[in-house]
Write a protein that holds these residues in place. Structure first.
Motif, PDB file in Angstrom:
ATOM      1  N   PHE A  45       0.833  -1.193   0.000  1.00 21.97           N
ATOM      2  CA  PHE A  45       0.000   0.000   0.000  1.00 21.97           C
ATOM      3  C   PHE A  45       0.873   1.251   0.000  1.00 21.97           C
ATOM      4  CE2 PHE A  45      -4.141  -1.869   1.186  1.00 21.97           C
ATOM      5  CZ  PHE A  45      -3.735  -3.135   1.535  1.00 21.97           C
ATOM      6  N   TYR A  59       0.458   5.388   0.878  1.00 23.74           N
ATOM      7  CA  TYR A  59      -0.375   6.422   1.466  1.00 23.74           C
ATOM      8  C   TYR A  59       0.349   7.755   1.360  1.00 23.74           C
ATOM      9  CZ  TYR A  59      -3.493   3.065   3.842  1.00 23.74           C
ATOM     10  OH  TYR A  59      -4.416   2.076   4.134  1.00 23.74           O
ATOM     11  N   LYS A  98      -2.275  15.627   9.584  1.00 23.81           N
ATOM     12  CA  LYS A  98      -3.422  14.861   9.075  1.00 23.81           C
ATOM     13  C   LYS A  98      -3.142  13.355   9.153  1.00 23.81           C
ATOM     14  CE  LYS A  98      -5.688  18.536   7.445  1.00 23.81           C
ATOM     15  NZ  LYS A  98      -5.711  18.834   6.008  1.00 23.81           N
ATOM     16  N   GLY A  99      -4.199  12.584   8.967  1.00 27.77           N
ATOM     17  CA  GLY A  99      -4.043  11.144   8.905  1.00 27.77           C
ATOM     18  C   GLY A  99      -3.626  10.703   7.511  1.00 27.77           C
ATOM     19  N   PRO A 100      -3.027   9.511   7.383  1.00 30.82           N
ATOM     20  CA  PRO A 100      -2.654   9.004   6.059  1.00 30.82           C
ATOM     21  C   PRO A 100      -3.862   8.872   5.142  1.00 30.82           C
ATOM     22  CG  PRO A 100      -1.587   7.731   7.794  1.00 30.82           C
ATOM     23  CD  PRO A 100      -2.602   8.602   8.452  1.00 30.82           C
ATOM     24  N   LEU A 112       4.003   7.265   2.610  1.00 31.69           N
ATOM     25  CA  LEU A 112       4.188   6.066   3.428  1.00 31.69           C
ATOM     26  C   LEU A 112       3.913   4.814   2.608  1.00 31.69           C
ATOM     27  CD1 LEU A 112       2.221   7.245   6.600  1.00 31.69           C
ATOM     28  CD2 LEU A 112       4.694   7.112   6.388  1.00 31.69           C
ATOM     29  N   PHE A 132       4.310  -0.706   8.398  1.00 31.42           N
ATOM     30  CA  PHE A 132       4.649   0.526   7.702  1.00 31.42           C
ATOM     31  C   PHE A 132       6.149   0.770   7.680  1.00 31.42           C
ATOM     32  CE2 PHE A 132       0.830   2.947   6.706  1.00 31.42           C
ATOM     33  CZ  PHE A 132      -0.140   2.230   7.376  1.00 31.42           C
ATOM     34  N   GLY A 133       6.599   1.423   6.597  1.00 33.27           N
ATOM     35  CA  GLY A 133       7.942   1.975   6.562  1.00 33.27           C
ATOM     36  C   GLY A 133       7.966   3.331   7.247  1.00 33.27           C
ATOM     37  N   GLY A 134       9.166   3.936   7.313  1.00 40.51           N
ATOM     38  CA  GLY A 134       9.331   5.206   8.016  1.00 40.51           C
ATOM     39  C   GLY A 134       8.866   6.415   7.231  1.00 40.51           C
ATOM     40  N   GLY A 135       8.608   6.256   5.950  1.00 42.93           N
ATOM     41  CA  GLY A 135       8.110   7.361   5.144  1.00 42.93           C
ATOM     42  C   GLY A 135       9.212   8.145   4.448  1.00 42.93           C
ATOM     43  N   TYR A 142      -8.467  -0.331  13.971  1.00 48.19           N
ATOM     44  CA  TYR A 142      -7.062  -0.380  14.385  1.00 48.19           C
ATOM     45  C   TYR A 142      -6.685   0.884  15.157  1.00 48.19           C
ATOM     46  CZ  TYR A 142      -7.284  -3.373  10.244  1.00 48.19           C
ATOM     47  OH  TYR A 142      -7.647  -4.317   9.320  1.00 48.19           O
ATOM     48  N   TYR A 191      -3.041   2.939  15.906  1.00 47.52           N
ATOM     49  CA  TYR A 191      -1.610   3.073  15.638  1.00 47.52           C
ATOM     50  C   TYR A 191      -1.071   4.264  16.444  1.00 47.52           C
ATOM     51  CZ  TYR A 191      -2.258   0.291  11.347  1.00 47.52           C
ATOM     52  OH  TYR A 191      -2.544  -0.694  10.449  1.00 47.52           O
ATOM     53  N   GLN A 249       2.269   7.087  16.036  1.00 49.21           N
ATOM     54  CA  GLN A 249       3.299   7.559  15.118  1.00 49.21           C
ATOM     55  C   GLN A 249       4.194   8.530  15.869  1.00 49.21           C
ATOM     56  OE1 GLN A 249       2.067   9.980  11.705  1.00 49.21           O
ATOM     57  NE2 GLN A 249       3.605   8.976  10.436  1.00 49.21           N
ATOM     58  N   GLY A 252       7.422   5.674  11.065  1.00 47.88           N
ATOM     59  CA  GLY A 252       6.194   5.123  10.500  1.00 47.88           C
ATOM     60  C   GLY A 252       5.195   4.810  11.593  1.00 47.88           C
ATOM     61  N   LEU A 253       4.105   4.185  11.235  1.00 47.60           N
ATOM     62  CA  LEU A 253       3.047   3.857  12.184  1.00 47.60           C
ATOM     63  C   LEU A 253       3.293   2.481  12.789  1.00 47.60           C
ATOM     64  CD1 LEU A 253       1.749   5.853   9.957  1.00 47.60           C
ATOM     65  CD2 LEU A 253      -0.405   5.133  10.972  1.00 47.60           C
ATOM     66  N   PHE A 289      -3.401   7.364  15.754  1.00 50.98           N
ATOM     67  CA  PHE A 289      -4.334   7.285  14.636  1.00 50.98           C
ATOM     68  C   PHE A 289      -5.206   6.042  14.772  1.00 50.98           C
ATOM     69  CE2 PHE A 289      -3.007  10.731  12.042  1.00 50.98           C
ATOM     70  CZ  PHE A 289      -1.637  10.866  12.241  1.00 50.98           C
ATOM     71  N   SER A 344     -11.232  -0.733   8.286  1.00 45.72           N
ATOM     72  CA  SER A 344     -11.273  -1.309   6.940  1.00 45.72           C
ATOM     73  C   SER A 344     -12.439  -2.272   6.836  1.00 45.72           C
ATOM     74  CB  SER A 344      -9.956  -2.024   6.602  1.00 45.72           C
ATOM     75  OG  SER A 344      -9.865  -3.273   7.226  1.00 45.72           O
ATOM     76  N   THR A 398      -8.590  -2.050   2.095  1.00 45.09           N
ATOM     77  CA  THR A 398      -7.849  -0.834   2.419  1.00 45.09           C
ATOM     78  C   THR A 398      -8.215  -0.313   3.791  1.00 45.09           C
ATOM     79  OG1 THR A 398      -7.761  -0.255   0.082  1.00 45.09           O
ATOM     80  CG2 THR A 398      -7.423   1.532   1.665  1.00 45.09           C
ATOM     81  N   GLN A 399      -7.215   0.188   4.518  1.00 40.61           N
ATOM     82  CA  GLN A 399      -7.462   0.847   5.801  1.00 40.61           C
ATOM     83  C   GLN A 399      -7.622   2.345   5.563  1.00 40.61           C
ATOM     84  OE1 GLN A 399      -4.755  -0.177   8.963  1.00 40.61           O
ATOM     85  NE2 GLN A 399      -4.737  -2.348   8.389  1.00 40.61           N
ATOM     86  N   TYR A 400      -8.640   2.920   6.211  1.00 41.87           N
ATOM     87  CA  TYR A 400      -8.919   4.351   6.128  1.00 41.87           C
ATOM     88  C   TYR A 400      -8.693   4.966   7.493  1.00 41.87           C
ATOM     89  CZ  TYR A 400     -10.956   3.050   1.692  1.00 41.87           C
ATOM     90  OH  TYR A 400     -11.131   2.544   0.430  1.00 41.87           O
ATOM     91  N   PHE A 401      -7.977   6.090   7.502  1.00 45.19           N
ATOM     92  CA  PHE A 401      -7.497   6.658   8.754  1.00 45.19           C
ATOM     93  C   PHE A 401      -8.280   7.883   9.191  1.00 45.19           C
ATOM     94  CE2 PHE A 401      -3.586   4.420   9.787  1.00 45.19           C
ATOM     95  CZ  PHE A 401      -3.403   3.673   8.641  1.00 45.19           C
ATOM     96  N   GLY A 402      -8.330   8.077  10.523  1.00 45.08           N
ATOM     97  CA  GLY A 402      -8.853   9.288  11.104  1.00 45.08           C
ATOM     98  C   GLY A 402      -7.798  10.375  11.119  1.00 45.08           C
ATOM     99  N   PRO A 403      -8.155  11.570  11.633  1.00 46.94           N
ATOM    100  CA  PRO A 403      -7.245  12.712  11.601  1.00 46.94           C
ATOM    101  C   PRO A 403      -6.180  12.704  12.686  1.00 46.94           C
ATOM    102  CG  PRO A 403      -9.324  13.354  12.564  1.00 46.94           C
ATOM    103  CD  PRO A 403      -9.495  11.939  12.093  1.00 46.94           C
ATOM    104  N   ARG A 429      -3.120  14.177  18.993  1.00 47.43           N
ATOM    105  CA  ARG A 429      -1.736  14.473  19.422  1.00 47.43           C
ATOM    106  C   ARG A 429      -1.715  14.511  20.936  1.00 47.43           C
ATOM    107  NH1 ARG A 429       2.705  16.352  16.898  1.00 47.43           N
ATOM    108  NH2 ARG A 429       1.486  16.667  14.991  1.00 47.43           N
TER     109      ARG A 429
END
Lengths: 113, 115
Positions: free
Chosen positions: A34, A36, A42-44, A87, A103-106, B33, B35, B37, B42-43, B90, B94, B103-108, B111
């Protein structure tokens, strides 16, 4: 153990200067890869899913490709609005329960006008 | 559809305090899910759920708890907050079609700073 490595960590481009981002992965069997996009604060946001070597997908100035060991995200003639962190994430066959991603580090991309 | 919503957007906690991060999705997705960050990283998956009443640990579950009483909601509980839990959290969801990868869809994001 799954490993996803993205390079470079950061990329500065002039507007119109095409480039490529790399995502190399080590998994026992790939179920999906994937890409992103993440803007600051913001979120991915989902871009592409690739399933098998040789597959390519395009969206506007972005094109993602996949081999058995890595994926590339090509940015053609980028514009400042393409500035973001990109990402990469993989889903392994044997961990498919729950559709978990690693995930990778981006790669942080900055496109200057 | 609002998609995946998270509250609060920002929070500062003192060491030892507890809090719950809220996550709601209106897409009728089975899978959800959490996560975290960390800067420049990454997540990392904390917990996930494949349906109401079913949760499981991810890569970094220590210091967190979750519950899933409804399809829509998946709250994340921090007990005894520590500075190491300073991060951006986050939530994602999905669908599960049972076939191709979903696909996974993420929130905003939320922090969180622990001082």
């Amino acid at each position: 153990e799954d490993q996803v490595t993205q390079s470079p960590e950061a990329l500065r481009l002039q507007e119109g200067e095409s480039s490529s981002l790399n995502c190399s992965y080590t998994v026992s069997g790939l179920r999906g890869l994937f890409w992103y996009r993440q803007d600051p604060g913001k979120g991915p946001e989902f871009l592409f899913t690739l399933y098998s070597a040789g597959e390519e997908k395009e969206k506007e100035r972005l094109k993602a490709t996949l081999t058995k060991k890595e994926s590339f995200l090509h940015i053609t003639a980028p514009k400042p609005e393409d500035s973001a962190t990109y990402l990469c994430a993989v889903q392994e066959l044997i961990k498919a329960a729950g559709n978990k991603l690693t995930f990778g580090g981006g790669t942080r991309v900055l496109v200057k006008p | 559809n609002a998609g995946v919503t998270q509250t609060p957007k920002f929070r500062i906690l003192k060491i030892g305090q507890s809090m719950t991060l809220q996550c709601t999705q209106d897409m009728n997705h089975n899978y959800m899910y959490w996560y975290r960050q960390d800067p420049g990283m990454g997540l990392k998956l904390i917990y996930y759920s494949v349906g109401a009443g079913i949760t499981d640990k991810g890569e970094v579950p220590n210091g967190y708890n979750v519950s899933r009483s409804t399809t829509e909601d998946f709250p994340l509980r921090l007990e005894l907050a520590a500075p190491s839990q300073t991060s951006v959290y986050f939530c994602a969801s999905s669908p599960h079609s049972g076939g191709a990868t979903d696909t996974q869809y993420f929130g905003p994001g939320t922090r969180l700073t622990v001082l």
